[in-house]
Design a protein around this motif. Structure first.
Motif, PDB file in Angstrom:
ATOM      1  N   GLN A 148      47.868 -14.221 -12.667  1.00  9.58           N
ATOM      2  CA  GLN A 148      48.918 -15.216 -12.542  1.00  9.58           C
ATOM      3  C   GLN A 148      50.289 -14.544 -12.367  1.00  9.58           C
ATOM      4  O   GLN A 148      51.100 -14.956 -11.532  1.00  9.58           O
ATOM      5  CB  GLN A 148      48.935 -16.114 -13.775  1.00  9.58           C
ATOM      6  N   SER A 160      45.657 -18.534  -8.277  1.00 10.95           N
ATOM      7  CA  SER A 160      45.453 -17.252  -8.963  1.00 10.95           C
ATOM      8  C   SER A 160      44.374 -17.274 -10.030  1.00 10.95           C
ATOM      9  O   SER A 160      44.019 -16.212 -10.545  1.00 10.95           O
ATOM     10  CB  SER A 160      46.759 -16.801  -9.609  1.00 10.95           C
ATOM     11  N   GLU A 180      49.643 -20.215 -12.958  1.00 14.79           N
ATOM     12  CA  GLU A 180      48.745 -19.120 -12.616  1.00 14.79           C
ATOM     13  C   GLU A 180      48.661 -18.787 -11.126  1.00 14.79           C
ATOM     14  O   GLU A 180      49.149 -19.492 -10.302  1.00 14.79           O
ATOM     15  CB  GLU A 180      47.343 -19.406 -13.022  1.00 14.79           C
ATOM     16  N   ARG A 181      47.878 -17.698 -10.750  1.00 13.96           N
ATOM     17  CA  ARG A 181      47.826 -17.195  -9.383  1.00 13.96           C
ATOM     18  C   ARG A 181      46.819 -16.077  -9.159  1.00 13.96           C
ATOM     19  O   ARG A 181      46.588 -15.293 -10.028  1.00 13.96           O
ATOM     20  CB  ARG A 181      49.191 -16.687  -8.979  1.00 13.96           C
ATOM     21  N   LYS A 192      47.660 -21.894 -11.012  1.00 15.86           N
ATOM     22  CA  LYS A 192      46.282 -21.474 -11.265  1.00 15.86           C
ATOM     23  C   LYS A 192      45.342 -21.819 -10.122  1.00 15.86           C
ATOM     24  O   LYS A 192      44.271 -21.219 -10.005  1.00 15.86           O
ATOM     25  CB  LYS A 192      45.770 -22.080 -12.573  1.00 15.86           C
TER      26      LYS A 192
END
Length: 305
Positions: free
Chosen positions: A60, A53, A2-3, A50
């Motif tokens: 993400q 994000s 994720e992001r 993650k």
């Protein structure tokens, strides 16, 4: 996996600066996406970033794109809602990213084995292939992972192999009209698995004889099961449609184990590979720092030109 959108200030430059203290990002210069692009098409998965994000799937994907990644891999796509599948597909299109593999998962594929020849297992596989076609359309996927299942101790190996080939022919008939390729993945997770070696997978693909039945060559698993990576890649090359990554031991990013990924990637690039290399591994370090170290590791092994 994720992001988040704070990443606008964190875009990686064409070269990550390492400080003398060992910080992986150190003083990262601003860069546009063209400068950040990798030579090869590495595909992260949801949850990998993650810390930067957050949990939202779209955020993400935006983080991945801002770091120069051009594809996504999502093994669990079939288990997602239609709404989420559509969101993923729309975002990939907007970002100019490709969809990598997802798993043709009709339950516990390792134990519900095609080696047995049992009609209930074959029917389950065929039905899951049909569901996979619909999911693939939503995200514009071209590849889907298939694992034939466990070794069946009560049957000779030749009979098991024939059962698997016949089942895969059924799957290929479903996938071919849609341009979807099932990629068979030999694994090292347990000796109970039927499919474990690249030459075995190669022979099965030749027997199925379909453009929709090819090899997923997972470098981590093949290092554990057989080694001799470059020669085995060459031997199976005409049936390899997809590649996955993970260092050994540990199944983390390149540079954390024994595999010389700089040489392996250079060899794959020299062969003209334009496909996806799925990042099917964990992060060696926790949190944002671990995520930054992972991206830096890929920058390092991608410098083969």
């Amino acid at each position: 996996m994720e992001r988040r959108s704070f990443i606008k200030n964190l875009s990686l430059g064409s070269a990550l600066a390492f400080t003398t203290t060992g910080s992986t990002f150190g003083k990262v210069k601003m860069a546009n996406k063209a400068q950040a692009r990798f030579n090869l098409d590495y595909a992260p998965h949801f949850g990998m970033f993650k810390g930067h994000s957050g949990e939202d799937l779209v955020d993400q994907l935006k983080f991945m794109a801002d770091q120069g990644f051009r594809s996504l891999e999502d093994n669990g796509l079939l288990g997602r809602s239609v709404e989420d599948q559509n969101r993923i597909g729309k975002t990939l299109e907007q970002l100019g990213m490709r969809m990598g593999v997802f798993v043709v998962d009709g339950g516990d594929n390792w134990k519900i084995s095609l080696t047995t020849g049992k009609i209930e297992f074959i029917d389950n596989f065929v039905n899951t292939c049909k569901r996979s076609v619909e999911a693939a359309k939503r995200v514009n996927a071209k590849w889907a992972t298939v694992v034939p299942g466990f070794f069946e101790r009560r049957l000779p190996i030749g009979i098991q192999t024939s059962n698997v080939i016949e089942a895969l022919k059924r799957g290929a008939e479903i996938f071919e009209p849609h341009g979807l390729v099932m990629v068979l993945e030999p694994l090292s997770d347990t000796p109970e698995l039927f499919l474990r070696h690249s030459d075995q997978t190669y022979a099965i693909c030749k027997a199925v004889d379909s453009p929709s039945c090819k090899i997923l060559y997972d470098i981590y698993h093949m290092q554990r099961n057989e080694g001799n990576l470059i020669l085995n890649i060459d031997a199976c090359w005409d049936e390899i449609a997809y590649i996955q990554i993970g260092d050994n031991p540990g199944r983390k990013e390149p540079g954390t184990g024994e595999i010389n990924y700089l040489n392996v990637f250079k060899h794959i690039d020299n062969k003209g590979y334009k496909g996806i290399l799925g990042m099917e591994h964990g992060n060696a370090g926790p949190g944002k720092q671990g995520e930054e170290a992972l991206i830096a590791a890929y920058r390092k092994v991608d410098q083969f030109k």
